[in-house]
Design an enzyme around this catalytic site. Structure first.
Site, short mmCIF file in Angstrom:
data_model
loop_
_atom_site.label_atom_id
_atom_site.label_comp_id
_atom_site.label_asym_id
_atom_site.label_seq_id
_atom_site.Cartn_x
_atom_site.Cartn_y
_atom_site.Cartn_z
N GLY A 1 44.27 103.63 25.22
CA GLY A 1 45.49 103.85 26.01
C GLY A 1 45.90 102.65 26.85
O GLY A 1 46.73 102.78 27.75
N GLY B 1 45.32 107.64 19.02
CA GLY B 1 45.79 108.45 20.14
C GLY B 1 47.31 108.35 20.26
O GLY B 1 48.05 108.96 19.50
N GLY B 2 47.77 107.54 21.19
CA GLY B 2 49.20 107.41 21.50
C GLY B 2 50.10 107.27 20.28
O GLY B 2 51.11 107.98 20.17
N GLU C 1 37.02 110.45 26.89
CA GLU C 1 37.65 111.22 27.98
C GLU C 1 36.79 112.43 28.35
O GLU C 1 36.74 112.83 29.51
CB GLU C 1 39.08 111.61 27.59
CG GLU C 1 40.01 110.42 27.70
CD GLU C 1 41.12 110.36 26.66
OE1 GLU C 1 41.47 111.41 26.08
OE2 GLU C 1 41.63 109.25 26.40
N GLU D 1 35.10 103.77 19.78
CA GLU D 1 36.27 103.65 20.64
C GLU D 1 35.87 102.96 21.95
O GLU D 1 35.38 103.62 22.87
CB GLU D 1 36.85 105.03 20.96
CG GLU D 1 37.33 105.78 19.75
CD GLU D 1 38.40 106.81 20.13
OE1 GLU D 1 39.49 106.74 19.56
OE2 GLU D 1 38.15 107.67 20.98
N SER E 1 44.07 101.93 21.04
CA SER E 1 45.33 101.21 20.93
C SER E 1 45.65 100.77 19.50
O SER E 1 46.18 99.67 19.28
CB SER E 1 45.37 100.02 21.89
OG SER E 1 45.32 100.47 23.23
N ASN F 1 44.47 112.04 17.12
CA ASN F 1 43.97 112.77 18.30
C ASN F 1 45.13 112.90 19.27
O ASN F 1 45.47 111.95 19.97
CB ASN F 1 42.80 112.01 18.93
CG ASN F 1 42.32 112.71 20.20
OD1 ASN F 1 42.71 113.85 20.48
ND2 ASN F 1 41.47 112.04 20.96
N TRP F 2 45.71 114.09 19.30
CA TRP F 2 46.89 114.29 20.16
C TRP F 2 46.53 114.46 21.63
O TRP F 2 47.41 114.49 22.48
CB TRP F 2 47.67 115.52 19.68
CG TRP F 2 48.40 115.31 18.39
CD1 TRP F 2 48.60 114.12 17.74
CD2 TRP F 2 49.06 116.31 17.61
NE1 TRP F 2 49.34 114.33 16.60
CE2 TRP F 2 49.63 115.66 16.50
CE3 TRP F 2 49.22 117.69 17.74
CZ2 TRP F 2 50.36 116.35 15.53
CZ3 TRP F 2 49.93 118.38 16.77
CH2 TRP F 2 50.49 117.72 15.68
N LYS F 3 45.26 114.63 21.91
CA LYS F 3 44.82 114.86 23.31
C LYS F 3 45.63 116.03 23.88
O LYS F 3 45.95 116.96 23.16
CB LYS F 3 44.95 113.57 24.12
CG LYS F 3 44.28 112.39 23.39
CD LYS F 3 44.17 111.15 24.21
CE LYS F 3 43.46 110.07 23.38
NZ LYS F 3 43.22 108.85 24.13
N HIS G 1 34.18 112.43 22.80
CA HIS G 1 35.28 111.50 23.11
C HIS G 1 35.08 110.94 24.52
O HIS G 1 34.61 111.65 25.41
CB HIS G 1 36.63 112.21 23.00
CG HIS G 1 37.77 111.25 23.09
ND1 HIS G 1 38.26 110.80 24.30
CD2 HIS G 1 38.49 110.61 22.13
CE1 HIS G 1 39.24 109.93 24.07
NE2 HIS G 1 39.40 109.80 22.76
P1 13P Z 1 44.98 105.35 22.03
O1 13P Z 1 45.27 105.16 20.55
O2 13P Z 1 46.12 105.98 22.77
O3 13P Z 1 44.47 104.09 22.65
O4 13P Z 1 43.79 106.42 22.10
C1 13P Z 1 42.66 106.24 21.34
C2 13P Z 1 41.86 107.46 21.39
O5 13P Z 1 41.28 107.79 22.41
C3 13P Z 1 41.78 108.29 20.18
O6 13P Z 1 40.79 109.24 20.28
#
Ligand code: 13P
Length: 244
Positions: A168, A229-230, A95, A162, A208, A9-11, A93
């Protein structure tokens, strides 16, 4: 046996050029017996689908409106995503829930629409730190899972657990903490759909995830992959995770 799934997930990251060079590099690796999904921004989706044609990489959107078309300024419809060959959609998600105020009722409409249009849906659930500390994790997750009630088809569904406090923050859930919620989610799937659905639906962990902590998570019975994510922004680190 449930095939392990790894989704990037590149956001709101990566230009088209950056997305292209990531995918060119990712395509060079073989991920035997694994499912790989990349979720770029809307603007990179069409290029990404083309770049990954005839590969094992599937391309998904990070969000979707529930309506086919209409006066919804700034939104993207399921028909538009289908038109460019997108096969997967991420829905709910944290966010989207917290920053963009999407509630369970809206998320329910999105999931139903995505499934009826034939998309594979990665449906996200997870509690905040406050909710965990108040002992409400199961209550919150159960309420979020209610958005799936009444869906005709569970075949195209994946769940991503999640915990919001792990996203994050570098503070990943321990494999035991994650497994506890994953097995609870599996029980909820059995109640909402069937025992067989509970055996087949993949439940991904997100929050994470790194090349260092993925093996411990995957060792757990109910953890079927990761939503990253990251650490998915760097092709080497995502490849390590997806090969773990
Ligand atoms: P991180 O891996 O950056 O914690 O993000 C997780 C995430 O929200 C994936 O959708």
């Amino acid at each position: 046996m449930r095939t392990k799934v790894f989704a990037a997930n590149w956001k709101m990251n990566k230009t088209r050029k950056e997305a292209k060079s990531f995918l060119e590099a990712l395509k060079k690796s073989k991920f035997e017996g694994r499912e790989i999904i990349v979720l770029p921004s809307f603007l990179s989706l069409a290029d990404a689908v083309k770049a990954c044609k005839d590969t094992q990489i599937r391309i998904g959107a990070q969000n979707m409106h529930f309506a086919d078309a209409g006066a919804f300024t700034g939104e993207v419809s399921p028909l538009m995503l289908k038109d460019i060959g997108v096969t997967h959609v991420l829905i709910g998600h944290s966010e989207r829930r917290h920053l963009f105020k999407e509630d369970n009722a809206l998320i329910q409409k999105k999931v139903a629409s995505a499934i009826s249009h034939g998309f594979h849906v990665i449906f996200c659930v997870g509690e905040t730190l406050d909710e965990r500390e108040q002992g409400k994790t199961r209550i919150v997750v159960r309420e979020q899972m209610e958005a799936l009630r009444g869906l005709k088809d569970a075949e195209q569904l994946m769940i991503a657990y999640e915990p919001v406090w792990a996203i994050g923050t570098g503070k990943t859930a321990t494999p035991e903490q994650a497994e506890e919620v994953h097995s609870y989610i599996r029980m909820l799937i059995a109640q909402l759909f069937s025992k067989s659905a509970a055996e087949h639906i993949r439940i991904l962990y997100g929050g994470s995830v790194t090349p260092e902590n993925i093996a411990g998570l995957l060792a757990k019975e109910s953890i079927d992959g990761a939503l990253v994510g990251g650490a998915s922004l760097d092709v080497k680190s995502f490849t390590k995770i997806a090969k773990a």
